[in-house]
Motif scaffolding. Sequence first.
Motif: not given
Length: 125
Positions: A52, A55, A58, A60-61, A64-65, A68, A84, A88, A92
């Motif tokens: 995770f 940032e 907020k 993100y996992e 996406t984490a 980022r 990105i 998703v 994922n």
Amino acid sequence: MFDGECNFCDKSVQFIIKRDPKGYYNFASLQSNIGQELLKKYKLYSNLESFFLIEHDKAYEKSTAALRITKNLSGYWKLLYPLILVPVPFRNWLYRIIAKNRYKWFGKKDQCVIPSPEIRKRFID
């Protein structure tokens, strides 16, 4: 936050530290007290198959984490950030394949490596 027993996760943290000369990122093991507190605070579920990023208050996992994080790394790694835009579910799906096999492919730690004092400051207790 990362799985502190996972060799792949540990190498990923070391990779980020090496490419984050400004010290933008700090780290906490999911198994640590602070890791558990952050999971509760942000209402995150962890079966240790994700990491995770928190940032700007907020969370993100998964992919996406990871993506980022790349935007603040030195070198060409920030060029991965536009991924990105990939949906998703596809990102994922690939992430889960790696997560489910990481112990088999990369092993599991019996003990933690003690980082230098400079690096230790980047870990939240």
